[in-house]
Design a protein around this motif. Structure first.
Motif, PDB file in Angstrom:
ATOM      1  N   THR A 197       1.013  -1.221   0.124  1.00  0.00           N
ATOM      2  CA  THR A 197       0.074   0.108  -0.184  1.00  0.00           C
ATOM      3  C   THR A 197       0.961   1.213  -0.118  1.00  0.00           C
ATOM      4  N   ASN A 198       0.297   2.532  -0.185  1.00  0.00           N
ATOM      5  CA  ASN A 198       0.973   3.784  -0.294  1.00  0.00           C
ATOM      6  C   ASN A 198       1.792   3.866   1.200  1.00  0.00           C
ATOM      7  N   ARG A 199       0.968   3.626   2.132  1.00  0.00           N
ATOM      8  CA  ARG A 199       1.499   3.809   3.399  1.00  0.00           C
ATOM      9  C   ARG A 199       2.669   2.775   3.822  1.00  0.00           C
ATOM     10  N   GLU A 200       2.299   1.599   3.277  1.00  0.00           N
ATOM     11  CA  GLU A 200       3.514   0.591   3.653  1.00  0.00           C
ATOM     12  C   GLU A 200       4.954   1.172   2.868  1.00  0.00           C
ATOM     13  N   LEU A 201       4.640   1.756   1.662  1.00  0.00           N
ATOM     14  CA  LEU A 201       5.865   2.177   0.904  1.00  0.00           C
ATOM     15  C   LEU A 201       6.448   3.432   1.635  1.00  0.00           C
ATOM     16  N   GLU A 202       5.596   4.371   2.225  1.00  0.00           N
ATOM     17  CA  GLU A 202       6.083   5.296   2.882  1.00  0.00           C
ATOM     18  C   GLU A 202       6.814   4.832   4.186  1.00  0.00           C
ATOM     19  N   VAL A 203       6.435   3.892   4.720  1.00  0.00           N
ATOM     20  CA  VAL A 203       7.125   3.228   6.080  1.00  0.00           C
ATOM     21  C   VAL A 203       8.361   2.563   5.415  1.00  0.00           C
ATOM     22  N   LEU A 212      14.017   4.435  13.161  1.00  0.00           N
ATOM     23  CA  LEU A 212      13.295   3.458  14.037  1.00  0.00           C
ATOM     24  C   LEU A 212      11.833   3.560  14.131  1.00  0.00           C
ATOM     25  N   SER A 213      11.130   2.544  14.607  1.00  0.00           N
ATOM     26  CA  SER A 213       9.769   2.601  14.477  1.00  0.00           C
ATOM     27  C   SER A 213       9.147   3.788  15.119  1.00  0.00           C
ATOM     28  N   LYS A 214       9.911   4.273  16.310  1.00  0.00           N
ATOM     29  CA  LYS A 214       9.457   5.341  17.163  1.00  0.00           C
ATOM     30  C   LYS A 214       9.492   6.883  16.310  1.00  0.00           C
ATOM     31  N   ALA A 217       6.902   6.821  13.281  1.00  0.00           N
ATOM     32  CA  ALA A 217       5.611   6.937  14.131  1.00  0.00           C
ATOM     33  C   ALA A 217       5.481   8.803  14.235  1.00  0.00           C
ATOM     34  N   GLU A 218       6.457   9.060  14.487  1.00  0.00           N
ATOM     35  CA  GLU A 218       6.362  10.625  14.768  1.00  0.00           C
ATOM     36  C   GLU A 218       6.453  11.279  13.248  1.00  0.00           C
ATOM     37  N   SER A 219       7.171  10.713  12.355  1.00  0.00           N
ATOM     38  CA  SER A 219       7.288  11.207  11.125  1.00  0.00           C
ATOM     39  C   SER A 219       5.631  11.542  10.396  1.00  0.00           C
ATOM     40  N   ILE A 224       3.131   3.979  17.349  1.00  0.00           N
ATOM     41  CA  ILE A 224       4.082   2.837  16.904  1.00  0.00           C
ATOM     42  C   ILE A 224       3.675   1.601  16.677  1.00  0.00           C
ATOM     43  N   ASN A 225       2.477   1.244  17.256  1.00  0.00           N
ATOM     44  CA  ASN A 225       1.843  -0.043  17.151  1.00  0.00           C
ATOM     45  C   ASN A 225       1.479  -0.011  15.387  1.00  0.00           C
ATOM     46  N   THR A 226       0.990   0.820  14.893  1.00  0.00           N
ATOM     47  CA  THR A 226       0.528   0.946  13.436  1.00  0.00           C
ATOM     48  C   THR A 226       1.813   0.881  12.510  1.00  0.00           C
ATOM     49  N   VAL A 227       2.844   1.303  13.021  1.00  0.00           N
ATOM     50  CA  VAL A 227       4.365   1.645  12.093  1.00  0.00           C
ATOM     51  C   VAL A 227       4.731  -0.276  12.246  1.00  0.00           C
ATOM     52  N   ASN A 228       4.732  -0.739  13.707  1.00  0.00           N
ATOM     53  CA  ASN A 228       4.929  -2.004  13.510  1.00  0.00           C
ATOM     54  C   ASN A 228       4.247  -2.968  12.760  1.00  0.00           C
ATOM     55  N   SER A 229       2.962  -2.906  12.776  1.00  0.00           N
ATOM     56  CA  SER A 229       1.998  -3.655  11.917  1.00  0.00           C
ATOM     57  C   SER A 229       2.272  -3.438  10.333  1.00  0.00           C
TER      58      SER A 229
END
Length: 258
Positions: A197-203, A212-214, A217-219, A224-229
């Motif tokens: 997905t577009n969001r996964e590509l951003e991550v 890092l995940s933190k 998440a801030e960016s 953080i749970n969403t990023v880790n997912s």
């Protein structure tokens, strides 16, 4: 052996080569003898391996003398057996990707006009085993040097050098226009069973930056749970074991070229 994995890969290579209805009567094989001295000279001056492949017979018609000393491949085997001896020394992890990307690149080349076919070279990066049994990175620059009278690709010349830059651990391929300097990177995202997905590509882009995940998440202003997912989904979709492997696979597939 005809049923060996290497032979099967060789047949797959033959199936994707950019040939189309070449007519034997239209081929002037005296061109090869006329150019051999020049190919030998280039090989000696640059210390590059020079190969010339005949897309009509699916065989090499010229192999420079330095390939046995660098890669332990008997020149006569290449002349007689085509790509099989080369497949044997390519890193196993680079073979599948190489087939995918070459299929797309050769398809693009085949669709070019006769004039355009002669303006582009294909740049491949891969890992191969040297005479000491070590895997080293090489760069292969492959371009069309002869067409038949109908504009079909006939002879392709490859110049192979050791990659001394070590700019990236990721092996990639692209098309390069001699005249304009244009580079066409290949998008293999459609080879994934499930697209990112577009969001996964951003991550994934943030992972490439080493965040890092933190920090991600801030960016992105998410938890953080969403990023880790998202990270877990990325690993699953790319069939990667960790973040570094995921980023390298994404680079190979052209997902981060956009």
């Amino acid at each position: 052996m005809k049923d060996s994995p290497t032979h099967k890969i060789e047949k797959e290579i033959e199936s994707i080569l950019p040939t189309s209805d070449i007519i034997f009567d239209e081929l002037d094989y005296s061109i090869i003898d006329k150019n051999k001295a020049e190919w030998i000279k280039v090989s000696e001056l640059t210390h590059s391996v020079i190969l010339v492949f005949d897309c009509y017979t699916n065989k090499f018609v010229f192999v420079s003398d330095n390939i046995p000393s660098l890669y332990g491949i008997d020149s006569n085997r290449l002349i007689l057996e085509g790509h099989e001896p080369i497949i044997e020394i390519i890193h196993p992890d680079d073979i599948y990707y190489g087939l995918l990307v070459r299929k797309k690149i050769y398809s693009l080349l085949k669709a070019f006009s006769a004039e355009e076919k002669l303006k582009y070279k294909v740049v491949h990066e891969m890992r191969v085993k040297n005479t000491r049994g070590e895997y080293i990175r090489i760069i292969e620059q492959e371009h069309v040097i002869e067409l038949d009278k109908s504009g079909n690709i006939w002879l392709m010349l490859s110049v192979i050098d050791i990659d001394a830059s070590h700019e990236s651990e990721t092996t990639k391929s692209h098309l390069f226009n001699f005249e304009t300097g244009e580079q066409i990177f290949i998008d293999l995202s459609d080879t994934l069973e499930e697209a990112l997905t577009n969001r996964e590509l951003e991550v994934l882009r943030s992972m490439k930056q080493g965040l890092l995940s933190k920090e991600i998440a801030e960016s992105l202003k998410v938890s953080i749970n969403t990023v880790n997912s998202h990270r877990q989904n990325i690993l699953q979709k790319l069939k990667a074991n960790n973040s570094i492997e995921a980023v390298n696979l994404a680079l190979r597939l052209g997902l981060l070229n956009k």
